[in-house]
Design an enzyme around this catalytic site. Structure first.
Site, mmCIF file in Angstrom:
data_model
loop_
_atom_site.group_PDB
_atom_site.id
_atom_site.type_symbol
_atom_site.label_atom_id
_atom_site.label_comp_id
_atom_site.label_asym_id
_atom_site.label_seq_id
_atom_site.Cartn_x
_atom_site.Cartn_y
_atom_site.Cartn_z
ATOM 1 C CB CYS A 2 -0.939 0.088 1.183
ATOM 2 S SG CYS A 2 -2.104 -1.268 1.292
ATOM 3 N NE ARG A 27 5.356 1.092 -0.211
ATOM 4 C CZ ARG A 27 6.364 0.795 0.575
ATOM 5 N NH1 ARG A 27 7.587 0.988 0.163
ATOM 6 N NH2 ARG A 27 6.173 0.318 1.775
ATOM 7 C CD1 TRP A 73 -0.803 -6.462 -2.780
ATOM 8 C CD2 TRP A 73 -1.154 -6.863 -0.609
ATOM 9 N NE1 TRP A 73 -0.582 -7.797 -2.563
ATOM 10 C CE2 TRP A 73 -0.789 -8.077 -1.239
ATOM 11 C CE3 TRP A 73 -1.417 -6.884 0.760
ATOM 12 C CZ2 TRP A 73 -0.685 -9.278 -0.558
ATOM 13 C CZ3 TRP A 73 -1.312 -8.094 1.447
ATOM 14 C CH2 TRP A 73 -0.933 -9.270 0.785
ATOM 15 C CG ASN A 99 0.125 2.315 3.710
ATOM 16 O OD1 ASN A 99 -0.874 2.329 2.997
ATOM 17 N ND2 ASN A 99 1.291 2.807 3.334
ATOM 18 N N GLY A 100 -1.211 -0.692 6.756
ATOM 19 C CA GLY A 100 -1.103 -1.481 7.977
ATOM 20 C C GLY A 100 -2.401 -2.222 8.230
ATOM 21 C CD GLU A 480 15.696 -15.545 -6.052
ATOM 22 O OE1 GLU A 480 14.938 -15.744 -5.089
ATOM 23 O OE2 GLU A 480 15.544 -14.590 -6.832
ATOM 24 C CE LYS A 484 13.139 -12.883 -8.365
ATOM 25 N NZ LYS A 484 13.892 -12.475 -7.252
ATOM 26 C CD GLU A 487 8.807 -12.778 -7.307
ATOM 27 O OE1 GLU A 487 8.201 -12.265 -6.373
ATOM 28 O OE2 GLU A 487 10.043 -12.913 -7.307
ATOM 29 C CG HIS A 503 14.498 -40.280 -2.631
ATOM 30 N ND1 HIS A 503 14.712 -41.604 -2.330
ATOM 31 C CD2 HIS A 503 15.727 -39.696 -2.652
ATOM 32 C CE1 HIS A 503 16.008 -41.813 -2.156
ATOM 33 N NE2 HIS A 503 16.651 -40.666 -2.360
ATOM 34 C CE LYS A 601 11.299 -4.192 -4.253
ATOM 35 N NZ LYS A 601 11.983 -5.405 -4.699
HETATM 36 C C1 F6R Z 1 11.019 -11.992 -4.546
HETATM 37 C C2 F6R Z 1 10.726 -10.939 -3.628
HETATM 38 C C3 F6R Z 1 10.181 -11.259 -2.263
HETATM 39 C C4 F6R Z 1 11.038 -10.522 -1.240
HETATM 40 C C5 F6R Z 1 10.483 -10.720 0.168
HETATM 41 C C6 F6R Z 1 11.342 -10.036 1.214
HETATM 42 O O1 F6R Z 1 11.531 -11.557 -5.751
HETATM 43 O O2 F6R Z 1 10.943 -9.810 -3.950
HETATM 44 O O3 F6R Z 1 10.173 -12.616 -2.008
HETATM 45 O O4 F6R Z 1 12.343 -11.000 -1.351
HETATM 46 O O5 F6R Z 1 9.179 -10.240 0.243
HETATM 47 O O6 F6R Z 1 11.421 -8.664 1.003
HETATM 48 P P1 F6R Z 1 12.544 -7.790 1.709
HETATM 49 O O7 F6R Z 1 13.849 -8.203 1.140
HETATM 50 O O8 F6R Z 1 12.177 -6.375 1.389
HETATM 51 O O9 F6R Z 1 12.446 -8.093 3.175
#
Ligand code: F6R
Length: 606
Positions: A2, A27, A73, A99-100, A480, A484, A487, A503, A601
């Site tokens: 948000c 965000r 969000w 927000n929150g 990872e 990626k 997502e 297995h 984000k």
């Molecule tokens: C993946 C991604 C998320 C963040 C996670 C932690 O590409 O961006 O999985 O890595 O939400 O975010 P931070 O690093 O800001 O704590």
């Protein structure tokens, strides 16, 4: 998660608010809204969808020199027009963006309904607008204070009131708010990204702090209204770093920035003479560093996976038992906090609530926590006993790339420093320093092969389901890579230890299920190649990320060779092509790369 913006000054607020919201859209992007306060009171426009949908539908005469805005969000209630912020009281004398999460929202909603208030949304935030409106205080500051006293939970909040047209009152508890000081105007936002085009003179609110913004300035105070005397400071940011420039997306820009970002995180931190790292920010002397018996790394999502890479580095180089755990789970198992364990919180944003709460739990129990954090002055950075700033620069795309690379390098520096006060030899220290110094150019060499990787990505994009496999150092890389890929391409991508395929999961291998396999040149190469045969024998298409000297025999595979470094540092060079595979698969599928569905984000809710 948000975004909040606010403006008070001599210009029309709406265009500035909309511009700010566009900059915050990463965000949260399921709905957006603005409220302005003009001669005829408060006007609100809000809409499910993107900021551009809101802008297109904005009424003609939407005037006022004071206003607040929000990009959402969804947490409480679906993304629709009614649940979008700002929320107002029944008479529309008060407008609130938030927000929150308000934990006692259900009880407050019930109380308000019992009192005859007709609630118009499913949100927790709406109660705030009614509480402000119903407070008997005779100042806006007093009304906001009364409302906040009734709620439990986290908030970054901005409030407009038609009876107090010369001010915006804002408050912070767990969700960031930054005040931006302009010429006869004031801004507020939940993220610097929305401010830097207007001002770089800012003040960060602390938890428990409120502020009143007028066109001429701001004052800060606590909930008991006693002043906190906060001053604004200049921040050294380049507004261009918040623009995608010639790139089609921030993710693309941020991937390309990795060599320069890697260079920055290393700068001034390599001690070639003693073959060690110089990490003054850890605030630990050699004796304290030697006393560490265990390292526990905490992060979420990609930060957790890179934490697993970091744990492997620390065990290998410093021979200290180390592991990584999802910060979101940590505090719920009543963890044992040991005095000789070094806890490491890793986070790009420094705001992720699960990670922040884990840090607070450790500190409450007397543990020592350091942070590997990108955003300077963020909540996690401030909460830690010391740390390593990542210097990746602002990361806007939801999918983390350059911050993740710098997290890996940060862990390498930490492992080096921990190792060199123990048994890691000076020769090994120098070997790793030389390896770290080579990384930026080697990352660039991978990025230069984007066209080739794009072609490979197209072969993966149409698969409904994929495996990403690796062993030991390669397994967090596979995790990872799968993260990626899923997502941003929305394909089901599952990471497995290569050794575990037989297995169970081999049952799923078919011509429709490709596998991306990490096969570095190391002590496990032969075994990894053996597993490739098992996949190929069952018709599974293969993409193999490997090194030039690895002989894959007669396995039919699309092969991507990455440059070799020291084997401990190879994981990050194996990770970079996986970013490009995910990016080009998503691009091929026509997805919005920077704003993947359902995500945002900075996850500032539990
Ligand atoms: C993946 C991604 C998320 C963040 C996670 C932690 O590409 O961006 O999985 O890595 O939400 O975010 P931070 O690093 O800001 O704590």
């Amino acid at each position: 998660m948000c975004g909040i913006v606010g403006y008070i000054g001599t210009q029309q607020a709406a265009p500035l608010l909309l511009e700010g919201l566009t900059r915050l859209e990463h965000r949260g992007y399921d709905s957006a809204g603005v409220a302005v306060l003009g001669g005829s009171g408060i006007k609100v426009a809000k809409k499910a969808g993107r900021v551009r949908d809101l802008t297109e539908g904005l009424p003609k005469r939407f005037t006022g020199q004071v206003g607040i805005g929000h990009t959402r969000w969804a947490t409480h209630g679906p993304a629709n027009d009614a649940n979008a912020h700002p929320h107002t009281d029944e008479a529309q004398r008060v407008a609130v963006v938030h927000n929150g999460i308000i934990d006692n929202a259900a009880a407050l909603r019930q109380q308000l309904t019992d009192d005859g208030v007709e609630l118009t949304s499913d949100t927790d935030t709406e109660v705030l607008a009614h509480l402000v409106a119903r407070s008997g205080a005779d100042t806006l500051e007093g009304k906001v204070r009364d409302a906040l006293a009734a709620i439990e939970g986290t908030y970054g909040v901005a409030v407009l009131h038609a009876d107090f047209p010369d001010r915006i009152v804002v408050a912070r508890n767990g969700s960031p708010l930054i005040i931006g000081v302009g010429e006869k105007e004031m801004h507020v936002a939940s993220d610097l990204a929305a401010l830097v085009r207007y001002t770089t003179t800012v003040a960060h609110l602390d938890d428990g702090e409120l502020a009143t913004l007028t066109a001429g300035g701001f004052t800060t105070y606590r909930q008991d209204l006693s002043t906190t005397h906060k001053l604004a400071e200049h921040v050294d940011v380049d507004p261009a770093s918040y623009d995608a420039g010639e790139h089609d997306s921030f993710m693309h820009k941020e991937m390309q920035e990795q060599p320069a970002a890697a260079d920055r995180v290393l700068r001034g931190r390599l001690d070639e003479r003693f073959g060690t790292a110089r990490l003054g920010g850890l605030n630990m002397d050699a004796r304290e560093t030697r006393a560490i018996r265990r390292v526990k790394i905490l992060g979420c999502g990609s930060a957790y996976y890179v934490g697993q890479m970091g744990a492997a580095l620390i065990e290998e180089l410093a021979r200290i038992p180390a592991d990584a755990e999802a910060a979101s789970e940590f505090r719920y198992r009543n963890p044992i906090i040991e005095p000789d364990t070094l806890y490491v919180a890793v986070s790009q944003s420094g705001e992720t609530l699960d990670t922040l709460l884990a840090v607070q739990e450790i500190r409450r129990k007397g543990g020592r926590v350091i942070g590997l954090v990108n955003v300077v002055g963020s909540a996690i950075a401030r909460e830690c006993d010391g740390g390593i700033y990542l210097h990746a620069g602002p990361e806007v795309a939801v999918a983390s790339t350059k911050a993740l690379t710098n997290m890996f390098i940060g862990f390498s520096l930490l492992a080096l420093q921990l190792g060199r006060v123990r048994d890691l030899s000076i020769a090994d220290g120098k070997r790793l320093i030389a390896g770290l110094t080579r990384l930026p150019d080697q990352i660039q060499a991978i990025l230069d092969r984007e066209d080739e990787l794009a072609e490979v990505a197209r072969t993966l994009a149409d698969a409904e389901s994929l495996f990403f496999v690796g062993r030991v150092r390669g397994f967090p890389v596979a995790r990872e890579g799968a993260q990626k890929f899923k997502e941003i391409s929305y394909r089901h991508a599952e990471a497995y230890q290569t050794s575990e395929l037989k297995h169970g999961p081999l049952a799923l291998i078919s011509e429709e299920v490709p596998t991306v396999a990490l096969v570095p040149s190391d002590e496990l190469t032969d075994r990894n190649v053996g597993a490739l045969h098992e996949i190929a024998a069952r018709g599974g298409p293969l993409v193999v990320i490997t090194h030039e000297d690895v002989d894959l025999g007669d396995v039919a595979a699309l092969r991507i060779d990455v440059p070799r470094n020291e084997r401990e540092l190879d994981p990050i060079l194996l990770t970079v092509p996986l970013q490009l595979l995910a990016y080009h698969a998503a691009l091929h599928l026509g997805h919005d790369i920077d704003k993947p569905r359902n995500l945002a984000k900075s996850v500032t809710v539990e």
